[in-house]
Design a protein around this motif. Structure first.
Motif, PDB file in Angstrom:
ATOM      1  N   ASN A   1      27.199  -7.988   0.215  1.00  8.05           N
ATOM      2  CA  ASN A   1      26.508  -7.165   1.826  1.00  8.05           C
ATOM      3  C   ASN A   1      25.116  -6.205   1.362  1.00  8.05           C
ATOM      4  O   ASN A   1      25.137  -5.618   2.544  1.00  8.05           O
ATOM      5  N   PHE A   2      24.114  -6.552   0.436  1.00 13.00           N
ATOM      6  CA  PHE A   2      23.168  -6.642  -0.058  1.00 13.00           C
ATOM      7  C   PHE A   2      22.380  -6.366   0.953  1.00 13.00           C
ATOM      8  O   PHE A   2      21.905  -7.748   1.721  1.00 13.00           O
ATOM      9  N   ARG A   3      21.734  -4.871   2.128  1.00 14.89           N
ATOM     10  CA  ARG A   3      20.499  -5.572   2.641  1.00 14.89           C
ATOM     11  C   ARG A   3      19.157  -3.898   3.330  1.00 14.89           C
ATOM     12  O   ARG A   3      20.394  -2.681   2.342  1.00 14.89           O
ATOM     13  N   ASP A   4      18.099  -4.019   3.373  1.00 15.38           N
ATOM     14  CA  ASP A   4      17.207  -2.930   3.371  1.00 15.38           C
ATOM     15  C   ASP A   4      17.626  -2.342   5.175  1.00 15.38           C
ATOM     16  O   ASP A   4      17.621  -3.923   5.988  1.00 15.38           O
ATOM     17  N   VAL A   5      17.462  -1.866   6.273  1.00 14.89           N
ATOM     18  CA  VAL A   5      18.025  -1.700   7.137  1.00 14.89           C
ATOM     19  C   VAL A   5      16.280  -1.390   7.308  1.00 14.89           C
ATOM     20  O   VAL A   5      16.003  -0.937   8.871  1.00 14.89           O
ATOM     21  N   GLY A   6      15.457  -1.727   7.062  1.00 18.78           N
ATOM     22  CA  GLY A   6      14.177  -1.349   7.997  1.00 18.78           C
ATOM     23  C   GLY A   6      13.508  -2.160   8.830  1.00 18.78           C
ATOM     24  O   GLY A   6      13.997  -3.217   8.594  1.00 18.78           O
ATOM     25  N   GLY A   7      12.601  -1.475   9.647  1.00 18.61           N
ATOM     26  CA  GLY A   7      12.810  -2.194  10.578  1.00 18.61           C
ATOM     27  C   GLY A   7      13.415  -1.979  12.037  1.00 18.61           C
ATOM     28  O   GLY A   7      12.776  -2.695  12.914  1.00 18.61           O
ATOM     29  N   MET A   8      14.197  -1.831  11.551  1.00 13.87           N
ATOM     30  CA  MET A   8      14.872  -1.370  13.296  1.00 13.87           C
ATOM     31  C   MET A   8      14.717  -0.632  14.106  1.00 13.87           C
ATOM     32  O   MET A   8      13.912   0.908  13.503  1.00 13.87           O
ATOM     33  N   PRO A   9      14.637  -0.466  15.155  1.00  9.60           N
ATOM     34  CA  PRO A   9      13.506  -0.470  16.195  1.00  9.60           C
ATOM     35  C   PRO A   9      14.679   1.293  17.023  1.00  9.60           C
ATOM     36  O   PRO A   9      15.668   2.132  16.415  1.00  9.60           O
ATOM     37  N   THR A  10      13.384   2.058  17.311  1.00 10.20           N
ATOM     38  CA  THR A  10      14.298   2.607  17.374  1.00 10.20           C
ATOM     39  C   THR A  10      13.929   3.399  18.874  1.00 10.20           C
ATOM     40  O   THR A  10      12.826   2.330  19.299  1.00 10.20           O
ATOM     41  N   VAL A  11      14.471   4.424  19.773  1.00 17.85           N
ATOM     42  CA  VAL A  11      14.332   4.250  21.657  1.00 17.85           C
ATOM     43  C   VAL A  11      13.446   4.844  21.498  1.00 17.85           C
ATOM     44  O   VAL A  11      12.627   4.956  22.832  1.00 17.85           O
ATOM     45  N   ASP A  12      12.453   5.286  20.734  1.00 16.69           N
ATOM     46  CA  ASP A  12      10.484   5.984  21.527  1.00 16.69           C
ATOM     47  C   ASP A  12      10.203   5.245  20.693  1.00 16.69           C
ATOM     48  O   ASP A  12       8.731   5.355  20.677  1.00 16.69           O
ATOM     49  N   GLY A  13      10.074   4.064  20.093  1.00 19.40           N
ATOM     50  CA  GLY A  13       9.465   2.824  20.082  1.00 19.40           C
ATOM     51  C   GLY A  13       8.881   2.827  18.966  1.00 19.40           C
ATOM     52  O   GLY A  13       8.090   2.078  17.608  1.00 19.40           O
TER      53      GLY A  13
END
Length: 265
Positions: A17-29
């Motif tokens: 279950n390893f993963r990088d959470v990089g790239g996830m979008p924020t509400v302000d873009g």
């Protein structure tokens, strides 16, 4: 210095279950910066090759949310040179040693008694609510540590689904990641290659029958209703995420801004 994370997900032999959470979008873009926040299951069974990969990520801190019973069962994390390991036990989603003993050793009638008719899922929902409302000190410590100096960081529990999943969700909420994106990442734990391997004693013919696995599945599934229960508890207890971070976790706007500087592009 944070190293560039490979574009393809690594095949780790002993870490699930390893993963990088990089790239996830924020509400302000904006987006979560790759290579600063990772999640996984425990590192106790990491192979030498796994440890070499993890060591090359430039990690500052590993947050281990397992309790003493987990660590006795699985063992301590492998040591990664130069990486700080912080153990912050959170309430187990299937709380209690007797309960887990029943999961591992119980016969079909016993499992029906504790898990059937929605009892397993209800237990999971209750535990997600508890982790959010009663473990504020631990979540506050994690977020303050990240804001100060603890990135890149990896968060894990046993399966990397529940306790780590909530802590990752809280962290992402704190920097403004969209809730739908948080839920989608959480549900990634259902992928076959990510799922925790259920340990059952006895012969395969009796320990892993279809009915047994169906009874156990709510404990090892990532279900949206579980994470939404945690979100609902934040809203019900504090009136929303802003008050949760300010009043529940003691985060100032300055601390949250430092978090955004650390974690976002």
């Amino acid at each position: 210095m944070t190293q560039q994370v490979p574009s393809t997900e690594p095949e780790l032999a002993g870490v699930r279950n390893f993963r990088d959470v990089g790239g996830m979008p924020t509400v302000d873009g904006r987006r979560v910066r790759p290579g600063v926040l990772f999640r996984s299951g425990h590192l106790a069974h990491a192979t030498e090759k796994d440890a070499a990969f993890l060591g090359a990520l430039g990690l500052h801190t590993v947050f281990d949310f397992r309790n003493a019973a987990d660590r006795r069962l699985e063992g301590p994390d492998v040591e990664l040179p130069g990486v700080r390991n912080v153990n912050l036990p959170l309430s187990d989603p299937a709380d209690g040693a007797e309960f887990w003993k029943m999961v591992r050793d119980g016969d079909l009638d016993q499992l029906r008694d504790i898990l059937a008719d929605g009892k397993a899922a209800a237990r999971m929902v209750a535990s997600y609510r508890t982790i959010v409302t009663e473990r504020t000190a631990e979540h506050s410590r994690v977020l303050h540590s990240l804001a100060e100096d603890s990135v890149p960081a990896l968060m894990h529990c046993a399966a990397g689904k529940d306790r780590a999943g909530i802590s990752i969700a809280v962290t992402l909420l704190a920097v403004g990641v969209e809730r739908d994106a948080i839920v989608a990442d959480y549900l990634e734990s259902n992928a076959k290659h990510r799922r925790y391997k259920v340990r059952r004693n006895g012969s395969p013919d009796t320990a892993y029958t279809p009915e047994v696995m169906e009874l156990l599945s709510p404990l090892f599934d990532a279900r949206e209703e579980y994470l939404q229960a945690a979100f609902a508890s934040i809203d019900a207890t504090w009136g929303g995420v802003e008050a949760y971070f300010e009043q529940g976790l003691g985060l100032t706007e300055g601390t949250r801004e430092r978090l955004r500087e650390r974690l976002l592009d």
